[in-house]
Write an enzyme that holds these catalytic residues in place. Structure first.
Site, PDB file in Angstrom:
ATOM      1  N   CYS A  40       0.809  -1.194   0.040  1.00  0.00           N
ATOM      2  CA  CYS A  40       0.105  -0.206  -0.150  1.00  0.00           C
ATOM      3  C   CYS A  40       0.818   1.315  -0.030  1.00  0.00           C
ATOM      4  CB  CYS A  40      -0.729  -0.125   1.032  1.00  0.00           C
ATOM      5  SG  CYS A  40      -2.012   1.502   1.294  1.00  0.00           S
ATOM      6  N   ASP A  47      -0.680  -5.724   0.169  1.00  0.00           N
ATOM      7  CA  ASP A  47      -1.975  -6.027  -0.288  1.00  0.00           C
ATOM      8  C   ASP A  47      -1.833  -7.208  -1.240  1.00  0.00           C
ATOM      9  OD1 ASP A  47      -3.524  -3.736   0.606  1.00  0.00           O
ATOM     10  OD2 ASP A  47      -2.440  -2.669  -1.005  1.00  0.00           O
ATOM     11  N   GLU A  63       6.143 -15.744 -22.497  1.00  0.00           N
ATOM     12  CA  GLU A  63       6.701 -16.882 -21.652  1.00  0.00           C
ATOM     13  C   GLU A  63       6.143 -16.919 -20.253  1.00  0.00           C
ATOM     14  OE1 GLU A  63       9.283 -19.465 -19.653  1.00  0.00           O
ATOM     15  OE2 GLU A  63       9.486 -17.342 -19.287  1.00  0.00           O
ATOM     16  N   HIS A  81      -3.880  -0.311  -6.071  1.00  0.00           N
ATOM     17  CA  HIS A  81      -4.418  -1.407  -6.719  1.00  0.00           C
ATOM     18  C   HIS A  81      -4.526  -0.793  -8.277  1.00  0.00           C
ATOM     19  CE1 HIS A  81      -6.592  -2.905  -2.776  1.00  0.00           C
ATOM     20  NE2 HIS A  81      -5.299  -2.921  -2.662  1.00  0.00           N
ATOM     21  N   GLU A  82      -5.191   0.092  -8.492  1.00  0.00           N
ATOM     22  CA  GLU A  82      -5.476   0.687  -9.750  1.00  0.00           C
ATOM     23  C   GLU A  82      -4.040   0.958 -10.406  1.00  0.00           C
ATOM     24  OE1 GLU A  82      -8.429   2.097  -6.792  1.00  0.00           O
ATOM     25  OE2 GLU A  82      -6.198   2.330  -6.769  1.00  0.00           O
TER      26      GLU A  82
END
Length: 127
Positions: A40, A47, A63, A81-82
């Site tokens: 985070c 996270d 690969e 996250h985004e």
């Protein structure tokens, strides 16, 4: 430093191993990466997420060890996250130039909040 840590730290996304796609048919590759981790950017706490990657290759495929190492480079990075899902999407879209691609990050709940981030090349903006 253990060999796995060394491989992750030395991984260079600019040299990600991609292979030619010799198939004449259109097909979809589905890859699940259930151990994604990033930190985070606010708290530094880890996270965790499952990353779902689907794409219809054109001239190239990634690969599998290369995608694993690339995903593992996020584990010590402070990234939202985004931002992480958008970066993965953009990197793979730019490297592979697929006919179609979708990347979904299904993040484990934190503080009673469950987040799913989805980027796809055929995104239609809701009205």
């Amino acid at each position: 430093m253990r060999y796995g840590e060394k491989e992750i730290k030395e991984f260079d996304v600019e040299n990600m191993e991609i292979w030619p796609n010799d198939a004449k048919n259109d097909y979809i590759i589905k890859i699940t990466l259930p151990e994604f981790m990033c930190c985070c950017p606010r708290s530094g706490y880890p996270d965790f997420a499952t990353i779902y990657l689907e794409y219809m290759p054109d001239k190239f495929v990634v690969e599998l060890k290369a995608i694993k190492l690339y995903i593992n480079t996020f584990m010590y990075r402070n990234v939202s996250h985004e931002a992480s899902i958008n970066e993965i999407y953009n990197t793979l879209k730019d490297k592979l130039k697929p006919k179609w691609i979708k990347v979904v990050g299904d993040f484990n709940p934190r503080g009673n909040v469950h987040t799913v981030i989805e980027c796809r090349s055929d995104m239609v903006v809701p009205k």
